[in-house]
Design an enzyme around this catalytic site. Structure first.
Site, PDB file in Angstrom:
ATOM      1  N   GLU A  16      -6.195   4.175  -6.127  1.00  0.00           N
ATOM      2  CA  GLU A  16      -7.499   4.409  -5.500  1.00  0.00           C
ATOM      3  C   GLU A  16      -7.995   5.765  -5.967  1.00  0.00           C
ATOM      4  O   GLU A  16      -7.409   6.787  -5.632  1.00  0.00           O
ATOM      5  CB  GLU A  16      -7.371   4.386  -3.967  1.00  0.00           C
ATOM      6  CG  GLU A  16      -8.720   4.481  -3.280  1.00  0.00           C
ATOM      7  CD  GLU A  16      -8.645   4.945  -1.826  1.00  0.00           C
ATOM      8  OE1 GLU A  16      -9.590   4.693  -1.082  1.00  0.00           O
ATOM      9  OE2 GLU A  16      -7.651   5.583  -1.447  1.00  0.00           O
ATOM     10  N   HIS A  64     -11.288  -2.348   3.210  1.00  0.00           N
ATOM     11  CA  HIS A  64     -11.244  -2.035   4.635  1.00  0.00           C
ATOM     12  C   HIS A  64     -11.977  -0.743   4.981  1.00  0.00           C
ATOM     13  O   HIS A  64     -12.050  -0.375   6.151  1.00  0.00           O
ATOM     14  CB  HIS A  64      -9.776  -1.928   5.064  1.00  0.00           C
ATOM     15  CG  HIS A  64      -9.083  -0.784   4.371  1.00  0.00           C
ATOM     16  ND1 HIS A  64      -8.870  -0.769   3.002  1.00  0.00           N
ATOM     17  CD2 HIS A  64      -8.602   0.389   4.831  1.00  0.00           C
ATOM     18  CE1 HIS A  64      -8.283   0.360   2.673  1.00  0.00           C
ATOM     19  NE2 HIS A  64      -8.105   1.089   3.759  1.00  0.00           N
ATOM     20  N   ASP A  65     -12.477  -0.026   3.982  1.00  0.00           N
ATOM     21  CA  ASP A  65     -13.220   1.214   4.227  1.00  0.00           C
ATOM     22  C   ASP A  65     -14.733   1.016   4.061  1.00  0.00           C
ATOM     23  O   ASP A  65     -15.505   1.958   4.302  1.00  0.00           O
ATOM     24  CB  ASP A  65     -12.807   2.302   3.219  1.00  0.00           C
ATOM     25  CG  ASP A  65     -11.362   2.753   3.387  1.00  0.00           C
ATOM     26  OD1 ASP A  65     -10.833   2.680   4.508  1.00  0.00           O
ATOM     27  OD2 ASP A  65     -10.772   3.188   2.370  1.00  0.00           O
ATOM     28  N   ASP A 121       0.868  -1.173   0.000  1.00  0.00           N
ATOM     29  CA  ASP A 121       0.000   0.000   0.000  1.00  0.00           C
ATOM     30  C   ASP A 121       0.909   1.227   0.000  1.00  0.00           C
ATOM     31  O   ASP A 121       1.769   1.370   0.880  1.00  0.00           O
ATOM     32  CB  ASP A 121      -0.889  -0.013   1.251  1.00  0.00           C
ATOM     33  CG  ASP A 121      -2.239   0.619   1.005  1.00  0.00           C
ATOM     34  OD1 ASP A 121      -2.275   1.683   0.363  1.00  0.00           O
ATOM     35  OD2 ASP A 121      -3.250   0.066   1.471  1.00  0.00           O
ATOM     36  N   ASP A 144      -2.832   4.714  -2.445  1.00  0.00           N
ATOM     37  CA  ASP A 144      -3.849   5.366  -1.630  1.00  0.00           C
ATOM     38  C   ASP A 144      -4.193   6.755  -2.179  1.00  0.00           C
ATOM     39  O   ASP A 144      -3.290   7.559  -2.455  1.00  0.00           O
ATOM     40  CB  ASP A 144      -3.286   5.502  -0.198  1.00  0.00           C
ATOM     41  CG  ASP A 144      -4.338   5.837   0.819  1.00  0.00           C
ATOM     42  OD1 ASP A 144      -5.267   5.034   0.987  1.00  0.00           O
ATOM     43  OD2 ASP A 144      -4.228   6.902   1.457  1.00  0.00           O
TER      44      ASP A 144
HETATM   45  O1  TEU Z   1      -9.223   6.089   1.700  1.00  0.00           O
HETATM   46  C1  TEU Z   1      -9.598   7.255   1.055  1.00  0.00           C
HETATM   47  C2  TEU Z   1     -10.886   7.778   1.413  1.00  0.00           C
HETATM   48  O2  TEU Z   1     -11.289   8.764   0.850  1.00  0.00           O
HETATM   49  C3  TEU Z   1     -11.636   7.077   2.479  1.00  0.00           C
HETATM   50  O3  TEU Z   1     -11.312   7.637   3.676  1.00  0.00           O
HETATM   51  C4  TEU Z   1     -13.048   7.151   2.191  1.00  0.00           C
HETATM   52  O4  TEU Z   1     -13.487   8.410   1.887  1.00  0.00           O
HETATM   53  C5  TEU Z   1     -13.894   6.689   3.275  1.00  0.00           C
HETATM   54  O5  TEU Z   1     -13.255   5.790   4.091  1.00  0.00           O
HETATM   55  C6  TEU Z   1     -15.043   6.038   2.621  1.00  0.00           C
HETATM   56  O6  TEU Z   1     -15.840   5.546   3.491  1.00  0.00           O
HETATM   57  C7  TEU Z   1      -7.890   5.798   1.830  1.00  0.00           C
HETATM   58  C8  TEU Z   1      -7.731   4.561   2.668  1.00  0.00           C
HETATM   59  O7  TEU Z   1      -8.310   3.476   1.996  1.00  0.00           O
HETATM   60  C9  TEU Z   1      -8.314   4.815   4.020  1.00  0.00           C
HETATM   61  O8  TEU Z   1      -8.313   3.688   4.834  1.00  0.00           O
HETATM   62  C10 TEU Z   1      -7.538   5.922   4.659  1.00  0.00           C
HETATM   63  O9  TEU Z   1      -8.134   6.287   5.859  1.00  0.00           O
HETATM   64  C11 TEU Z   1      -7.463   7.149   3.769  1.00  0.00           C
HETATM   65  O10 TEU Z   1      -7.155   6.846   2.413  1.00  0.00           O
HETATM   66  C12 TEU Z   1      -6.357   8.071   4.245  1.00  0.00           C
HETATM   67  O11 TEU Z   1      -5.129   7.496   3.992  1.00  0.00           O
END
Ligand code: TEU
Length: 544
Positions: free
Chosen positions: A241, A315-316, A98, A199
């Site tokens: 992403e 994971h989000d 990542d 990311d």
């Molecule tokens: O996620 C990007 C992001 O925009 C997310 O935070 C998203 O908006 C939200 O979780 C949607 O529900 C990435 C990573 O995947 C996330 O885990 C990180 O918190 C974020 O970037 C910051 O690095």
């Protein structure tokens, strides 16, 4: 050298904190992961996307990095990391790191230097601005609630953080910053990693003064520079992403001629249960018709100028079976339906840990049970805005990120076999029923459906390379498509409804050979096909 290994494989995402603990501290680690590689080999995946394992104070579970060249203490050591790469390779699995370079932790030495003084050599590694009329420079908002600008008392300036205030944004305009990133990427490439998941990569071209965050003007120049300076020389996969990508934008990233990325994660389908103009917390029922249109658009729009990623989970995101399926009496059927529908599409499928056994959301009743910074900040913000605690908890249970982050459920023993200690986040109480051991033992389990789908992709070129066409003349709640390749045709049908649906398509003939399904059918008659709740099947047409 096959430059396109990632077009015929399936990627498995590991969230290391919650995968497997080996030393009883309640936190997953690299040695735990090494011990589970045989399981992943049995599933059949070809790569692991490893959520961040770098040194981090864990304000955002590793997405706030304080040293890109070291491993988080709780996860192990660099020796463990090298062993993981080696042991995975021995099983035909690549490790995709990542890459979190939109921001660092505020505890990264660059930021510690940067905030020292206005004339520090590292000042310009981050984005600092003077106050405007005694306030934040503009109205940019953090994705984790509140202003994106944090005031720094000693220097009298604000720094930008599009995520938490412990995640200051790097200044990509500064060529030294980019060089640091390229050096760090090469450090990992030399260790033999299989690529990078990038990311929020669409944010690195931001122009904060104009309040432009995503898709800034120099974004693609930076990515071409990255390709040239780092992974262009290696046989690796890269996936960006990109929350705001349209098919046109996705082609800019993934058209091989442009030498940027292998593919991007597009999120258009993910936002379909969100109310217009509102936040993710404000959801509505999934409009199945729109899901069909959106996914089909992505299946065809990229053509040969790009490549799709396929995913329901990460994971989000909340667990798909709880989100759009039925996680109670039809859990197994609906989990398999999502698998069959997605894995027979064109693109590289991603499985998020636990998805392959149909793990579900894990509801909470009080904010004290919540760990995720996004939910915690939102809770505070919405309380101030006058929402009731109860409604906020309902939102968190529907969309909160902890849903996907509860420990992996390996078996029915204490703590689901995840840890002998107290897990950092509670284990979903349904682990006694939903776990890997149970799924391995049952030939009809969700696991074996995923394993078979991965195998089908390997054995049948139609899955990776076939054309795609949506079947239109079916009920709204039935998602049906045809793949065609060298004279072969496969039909995939999925009934998104909790009730049955009838499909009548005489042109598909009166029978077809079932390739995979979730109700144990042997013959399918398309002239009159009654699909049960969440029924999904793939059939090889005998004639068309
Ligand atoms: O996620 C990007 C992001 O925009 C997310 O935070 C998203 O908006 C939200 O979780 C949607 O529900 C990435 C990573 O995947 C996330 O885990 C990180 O918190 C974020 O970037 C910051 O690095």
């Amino acid at each position: 050298m096959n430059a396109e290994w990632w077009k015929t494989t399936v990627v498995y995402q590991v969230y290391p904190r919650s995968f497997q603990d080996s030393d009883g501290d309640g936190i997953g680690d690299l040695r735990g992961m090494i011990g589970r590689l045989d399981y992943l080999k049995e599933l059949g995946i070809g790569a692991i996307w490893l959520s961040p394992v770098y040194k981090s104070p864990n304000d955002d579970n590793g997405y706030d990095i304080s040293d890109y060249r070291d491993i988080m203490t709780e996860f192990g050591t660099m020796d463990d990391m090298e062993e993981l790469i080696r042991e995975a390779a021995a099983r035909g699995i690549k490790i995709v790191m990542d890459l979190v370079v939109n921001h660092t932790s505020d505890e990264h030495p660059w930021f510690i230097e940067s905030r020292e003084s206005k004339d520090n050599d590292y000042r310009d590694y981050y984005i600092w601005r003077d106050p405007v009329n005694g306030e934040a420079p503009n109205s940019l908002r953090s994705i984790f609630s509140g202003s994106a600008w944090q005031y720094d008392e000693p220097s009298g300036q604000y720094y930008l953080h599009l995520f938490s205030k412990k995640q200051p944004d790097l200044n990509w305009e500064n060529p030294n910053v980019r060089q640091e990133v390229w050096d760090m990427m090469n450090f990992w490439l030399e260790k033999g990693v299989g690529g990078f998941r990038m990311d929020v990569i669409d944010l690195v071209g931001k122009v904060p003064d104009e309040e432009i965050t995503g898709n800034g003007p120099k974004l693609h120049d930076y990515l071409q520079e990255m390709h040239r300076e780092t992974f262009g020389k290696y046989d690796v996969m890269t996936v960006g992403e990109t929350w705001g990508a349209t098919p046109e934008i996705a082609k800019l990233y993934s058209d091989p001629k442009r030498k940027e990325l292998s593919m991007v994660f597009q999120f258009e389908h993910i936002g379909l249960d969100q109310q217009e103009g509102k936040e993710k917390w404000d959801w509505k029922a999934l409009p199945v018709g729109e899901l069909k249109r959106v996914l089909s658009k992505w299946q065809t729009a990229l053509g040969d100028e790009g490549w799709n990623s396929l995913f329901w989970n990460n994971h989000d995101l909340p667990r798909i079976v709880s989100r759009w399926g039925n996680d109670k009496e039809l859990r197994v059927e609906s989990a398999k339906m999502f698998a069959i529908l997605l894995h027979l599409m064109k693109g590289t499928p991603y499985i998020y840990q636990g998805e392959e056994i149909g793990m579900t959301n894990c509801p909470v009743s009080d904010i004290a049970e919540v760990s995720d910074i996004e939910s915690l900040n939102m809770y505070r913000e919405r309380l101030e805005a006058g929402y009731s605690k109860e409604e906020i908890i309902i939102s968190i249970n529907a969309k909160g990120r902890d849903n996907a982050r509860t420990p992996m459920q390996w078996d029915a023993s204490e703590n689901a076999g995840f840890s002998t200690g107290r897990p950092w986040l509670r284990v979903n109480p349904n682990y006694t029923e939903i776990n890997v051991a149970a799924d391995l033992a049952d030939p009809d389990s969700v696991f074996h459906c995923y394993r078979r789908l991965i195998e089908l992709r390997k054995l049948n070129p139609i899955v990776a390379w076939g054309d795609y066409e949506l079947v239109e003349d079916v009920p709204e709640q039935v998602f049906m498509y045809v793949r065609r390749y060298e004279g072969l045709a496969w039909v995939v049908a999925a009934n998104f409804g909790a009730s049955q649906s009838t499909v009548e398509i005489p042109r598909f003939g009166d029978s077809g050979e079932v390739i995979i399904d979730n109700y144990g059918r042997s013959v399918v008659d398309f002239s009159h096909l009654v699909l049960r709740p969440y029924e999904a099947l793939a059939v090889r047409l005998l004639r068309e």
